[in-house]
Design an enzyme around this catalytic site. Structure first.
Site, PDB file in Angstrom:
ATOM      1  N   ASP A 291      56.732  16.996  45.054  1.00 25.02           N
ATOM      2  CA  ASP A 291      55.388  17.548  44.885  1.00 25.02           C
ATOM      3  C   ASP A 291      54.817  18.117  46.168  1.00 25.02           C
ATOM      4  OD1 ASP A 291      55.042  14.912  46.152  1.00 25.02           O
ATOM      5  OD2 ASP A 291      52.904  15.313  45.887  1.00 25.02           O
TER       6      ASP A 291
ATOM      7  N   GLY B 125      58.663  10.672  43.409  1.00 23.96           N
ATOM      8  CA  GLY B 125      59.547  11.811  43.621  1.00 23.96           C
ATOM      9  C   GLY B 125      60.884  11.773  42.906  1.00 23.96           C
TER      10      GLY B 125
ATOM     11  N   ARG C  79      55.798  19.043  40.495  1.00 19.59           N
ATOM     12  CA  ARG C  79      56.895  18.093  40.214  1.00 19.59           C
ATOM     13  C   ARG C  79      57.725  18.537  39.013  1.00 19.59           C
ATOM     14  NH1 ARG C  79      56.163  13.452  43.306  1.00 19.59           N
ATOM     15  NH2 ARG C  79      54.024  12.785  43.666  1.00 19.59           N
TER      16      ARG C  79
ATOM     17  N   ASP D  34      63.486  12.658  54.753  1.00 20.38           N
ATOM     18  CA  ASP D  34      62.859  13.562  55.715  1.00 20.38           C
ATOM     19  C   ASP D  34      62.848  12.860  57.070  1.00 20.38           C
ATOM     20  OD1 ASP D  34      61.341  15.556  56.899  1.00 20.38           O
ATOM     21  OD2 ASP D  34      59.490  15.042  55.876  1.00 20.38           O
TER      22      ASP D  34
ATOM     23  N   ASP E 106      64.453  10.709  46.431  1.00 22.88           N
ATOM     24  CA  ASP E 106      64.485  12.150  46.165  1.00 22.88           C
ATOM     25  C   ASP E 106      64.931  12.922  47.401  1.00 22.88           C
ATOM     26  OD1 ASP E 106      62.172  11.464  47.526  1.00 22.88           O
ATOM     27  OD2 ASP E 106      60.818  12.656  46.298  1.00 22.88           O
TER      28      ASP E 106
HETATM   29  P1  IMP Z   1      60.428  10.214  54.796  1.00 27.81           P
HETATM   30  O1  IMP Z   1      59.830   8.845  54.743  1.00 27.81           O
HETATM   31  O2  IMP Z   1      59.785  11.068  55.855  1.00 27.81           O
HETATM   32  O3  IMP Z   1      61.930  10.233  54.874  1.00 27.81           O
HETATM   33  O4  IMP Z   1      60.016  10.958  53.485  1.00 27.81           O
HETATM   34  C1  IMP Z   1      60.283  10.435  52.272  1.00 27.81           C
HETATM   35  C2  IMP Z   1      59.326  10.906  51.204  1.00 27.81           C
HETATM   36  O5  IMP Z   1      58.451  11.955  51.625  1.00 27.81           O
HETATM   37  C3  IMP Z   1      60.109  11.475  50.070  1.00 27.81           C
HETATM   38  O6  IMP Z   1      60.463  10.469  49.150  1.00 27.81           O
HETATM   39  C4  IMP Z   1      59.165  12.506  49.485  1.00 27.81           C
HETATM   40  O7  IMP Z   1      58.329  11.913  48.509  1.00 27.81           O
HETATM   41  C5  IMP Z   1      58.332  12.961  50.658  1.00 27.81           C
HETATM   42  N1  IMP Z   1      58.872  14.236  51.193  1.00 27.81           N
HETATM   43  C6  IMP Z   1      59.593  14.420  52.305  1.00 27.81           C
HETATM   44  N2  IMP Z   1      59.930  15.702  52.491  1.00 27.81           N
HETATM   45  C7  IMP Z   1      59.398  16.375  51.441  1.00 27.81           C
HETATM   46  C8  IMP Z   1      59.417  17.754  51.037  1.00 27.81           C
HETATM   47  O8  IMP Z   1      60.007  18.666  51.651  1.00 27.81           O
HETATM   48  N3  IMP Z   1      58.755  18.038  49.869  1.00 27.81           N
HETATM   49  C9  IMP Z   1      58.112  17.105  49.134  1.00 27.81           C
HETATM   50  N4  IMP Z   1      58.088  15.802  49.468  1.00 27.81           N
HETATM   51  C10 IMP Z   1      58.710  15.443  50.614  1.00 27.81           C
HETATM   52 MG    MG Z   2      55.664  13.009  47.621  1.00 28.51          MG
END
Ligand code: IMP
Ligand code: MG
Length: 184
Positions: free
Chosen positions: A170, A55, A176, A114, A111
């Site tokens: 993505d 990402g 992307r 979340d 990137d």
């Molecule tokens: P986390 O571990 O839930 O904080 O998410 C981290 C990873 O999930 C990021 O590095 C992204 O690759 C993917 N991600 C989280 N939210 C989104 C989104 O809204 N669109 C696309 N990819 C996301």
């Molecule tokens: Mg991803």
């Protein structure tokens, strides 16, 4: 700002809900962050920029060109998403950087934050390698992570809680390459 026709040309006919950050808005913010990061790096102490693939690939490419200090670049691959739009909660290390972290200033580039899962798993793992310092920069922060072991020192945008695509982000590996960030 990209027109709907230009958007559809890039997506293969699919419309996006809306463009959340245009290419120009992103470029302006990335330039500001690059300047702030440049000022933070202690003089004479080189930096290792560690991008979280896939990402962050476009963000890293743009950000390092706005950092006016000596640095090296490496990447780390941690997969947390399958093909869906909801985090699976699982974080796998698929590629480990060959670069030595010990006694170096390390800037981890994410990137989007979340659930915070990826960061919460990765930071302790990288701390074990005894970097001189370890800071986090995130282009986007949804501000929904219940706990984060480390808050990013720099955040590009506090973004909407939608599923976002483009500028590296993505949906099932598509989109992307969009130069802007859109909600799907
Ligand atoms: P986390 O571990 O839930 O904080 O998410 C981290 C990873 O999930 C990021 O590095 C992204 O690759 C993917 N991600 C989280 N939210 C989104 C989104 O809204 N669109 C696309 N990819 C996301
Ligand atoms: Mg991803």
């Amino acid at each position: 700002m990209a027109t709907p026709t230009e958007v559809r040309a890039r997506t293969g006919g699919r419309d996006v809900q809306r463009i959340v950050y245009s290419a120009d808005e992103i470029a302006t913010r990335v330039r500001e962050m690059g300047r702030e990061i440049s000022e933070w790096i202690p003089p004479g102490e080189p930096l290792l920029v560690l991008g979280l693939l896939k990402g962050s690939f476009i963000f890293v490419a743009d950000l390092v060109r706005e950092i006016q200090r000596p640095l090296q670049v490496d990447f780390i691959v941690a997969g947390s998403y399958g093909s869906g739009t909801v985090s699976s909660g699982e974080v796998k290390l698929l590629y480990d950087p060959s670069a030595e972290l010990k006694d170096r200033h390390v800037l981890l580039v994410e990137d989007i934050i979340d659930s915070g899962n990826t960061i919460n798993k990765l930071i302790p793992l990288l701390e074990k390698r005894q970097p001189k310092s370890l800071e986090l920069v995130a282009l986007l922060h949804k501000r929904i992570a219940p706990t984060l072991v480390r808050e990013p020192r720099w955040v590009g945008f506090n973004c909407p809680r939608d599923f976002l695509i483009g500028y590296g982000l993505d949906h099932s590996e598509d989109y992307r390459h969009l130069p802007f960030i859109a909600s799907l």
